[in-house]
Design a protein around this motif. Sequence first.
Motif, short mmCIF file in Angstrom:
data_model
loop_
_atom_site.label_atom_id
_atom_site.label_comp_id
_atom_site.label_asym_id
_atom_site.label_seq_id
_atom_site.Cartn_x
_atom_site.Cartn_y
_atom_site.Cartn_z
N ILE A 1 -61.12 29.40 43.25
CA ILE A 1 -60.90 28.56 42.07
C ILE A 1 -59.44 28.72 41.66
O ILE A 1 -58.97 29.84 41.44
N LEU A 2 -58.75 27.60 41.53
CA LEU A 2 -57.34 27.65 41.19
C LEU A 2 -57.13 27.68 39.68
O LEU A 2 -57.96 27.19 38.91
N ASN A 3 -56.02 28.27 39.28
CA ASN A 3 -55.63 28.24 37.87
C ASN A 3 -55.35 26.82 37.43
O ASN A 3 -54.96 25.96 38.23
N LYS A 4 -55.54 26.59 36.15
CA LYS A 4 -55.29 25.26 35.59
C LYS A 4 -53.82 24.88 35.80
O LYS A 4 -52.92 25.67 35.55
N GLY A 5 -53.60 23.68 36.31
CA GLY A 5 -52.25 23.20 36.54
C GLY A 5 -51.64 23.65 37.85
O GLY A 5 -50.50 23.29 38.16
N PRO B 1 -49.98 22.43 52.43
CA PRO B 1 -50.95 23.33 53.07
C PRO B 1 -51.00 24.76 52.55
O PRO B 1 -51.81 25.54 53.04
N TRP B 2 -50.14 25.12 51.60
CA TRP B 2 -50.10 26.51 51.15
C TRP B 2 -50.59 26.66 49.72
O TRP B 2 -50.19 25.91 48.83
N ILE B 3 -51.43 27.66 49.49
CA ILE B 3 -51.79 28.08 48.14
C ILE B 3 -51.37 29.54 47.99
O ILE B 3 -51.80 30.41 48.76
N PHE B 4 -50.48 29.78 47.04
CA PHE B 4 -49.97 31.13 46.83
C PHE B 4 -50.95 31.94 45.99
O PHE B 4 -51.74 31.40 45.20
N SER B 5 -50.88 33.25 46.16
CA SER B 5 -51.84 34.14 45.49
C SER B 5 -51.81 33.99 43.98
O SER B 5 -52.84 34.08 43.31
N GLY B 6 -50.64 33.70 43.42
CA GLY B 6 -50.51 33.55 41.97
C GLY B 6 -51.19 32.32 41.41
O GLY B 6 -51.36 32.22 40.19
N ALA B 7 -51.57 31.39 42.28
CA ALA B 7 -52.24 30.16 41.83
C ALA B 7 -53.74 30.32 41.73
O ALA B 7 -54.43 29.43 41.24
N ILE B 8 -54.27 31.46 42.18
CA ILE B 8 -55.71 31.65 42.25
C ILE B 8 -56.25 32.31 40.98
O ILE B 8 -55.76 33.36 40.56
N GLN C 1 -60.14 23.84 38.33
CA GLN C 1 -60.87 24.37 37.17
C GLN C 1 -62.04 23.49 36.76
O GLN C 1 -62.98 23.96 36.12
N GLU C 2 -62.00 22.21 37.14
CA GLU C 2 -63.08 21.28 36.81
C GLU C 2 -64.16 21.26 37.89
O GLU C 2 -65.01 20.36 37.91
#
Length: 394
Positions: A5-9, A19-26, A44-45
């Motif tokens: 689940i990603l952080n809002k925004g 293609p990348w999701i950084f650890s801080g976005a989780i 988040q939705e």
Amino acid sequence: MKKIILNKGKDKAAWQLHPWIFSGAIAQVHGKPQNGDIVSVFNQEAEFIAYGMYNGNSRVAVRLLEWDPQQEINEAWWRKRVAKAVNNRKALLTENNNTVRLIFAEADFLPGLIADKYADYISIQVHAAGTEAVKAIIVDELANTLKPLGIYERSDLKSREHEGLPDTNGLLFGQTPPNFVDIIENGISYQVNIVEGQKSGFYCDQRENRAITAKYTKGKRVLDCFCYSGGFTLNAFREGAASVTSVDSSALAIETLINNVRNNGFDVSKHQAVQSDVNKYLRDLGEQGEKFDLIVLDPPKYAPSRSSLEKASRAYKDLNRRGMLLLNSGGLLSTYSCSGAMDIDTFKQVLAWAALDAGKEIQFIHQFSQPEDHPVRASFPEGEYLKGLLVRVL
């Protein structure tokens, strides 16, 4: 279900197919995924975004693979992606060119995977834990599609440390490549050391730039710096260069280069091969008052990250300043950066500073980039790493 689940925004880039999701976005991790596991990514939705490969050790915590929720990331999915990447390169394989990058990681929607074809052999590098988990499938598909004599792995990469993976080199399929594999690029033959050479064995990303630069070398005195196995040197000789001096710090590179010059039938009396630190050698040439008509500067990656860009810019500036001082009036500098953190505008500015320090006026007369087997995916501009300029020094 293993879910992220990603952080809002923090979902905008993922929606736009980056293609990348950084650890801080989780925000949350559900299901206790292990490194390399396939996870589903949601905002988040609770809206599904994509499937990806998870790695809790890496700053890039998820490498996204597929945005269609109906697609299953299974063996057939991996085989289809590999086959598609290979098929897109078929037109590049001709009698004058049997060397090509088959798979270029994220650009081919295969994160963490590099595959290069060298004549009858394939060299691969695996950067990501998720790709490591399906390596056997990838190797089998490459073997079935291309029927190589052998597939050899050269996964001795700094990036594997960040993925929690050990270095690994060795034969994955067929025969171990000989000490020197004979390949052809631009109609020129090379001996490539896949097992012990740099990277995967050869730098095919400079294929087109070598040929373009060589067009300016007829009758000229050429200096090829960071020459490795002689790509720019050999193309220059084919176009009629009067002489070429080739410099590299690697003894293996120099040995390979000398063999390549001889095997192509070029006049060895016109060639000087020098094993030396390039910056030191350029200083020595300056003190001796030497001059050249065309100089190639193709250094290793000085800026592996944005945090190192300032220091790298100073190194690029000093290197190019020394090159400019060694050129005759009207001479040409064919200069490159393979640092993804440095864009072309910054590189131009660095060269302008170098010219100012050297007391020279310069003109940019051609801009170099990477060839079509190193494509840049629109949603992943970070894949554009190679840039270069042909500079006239007045």
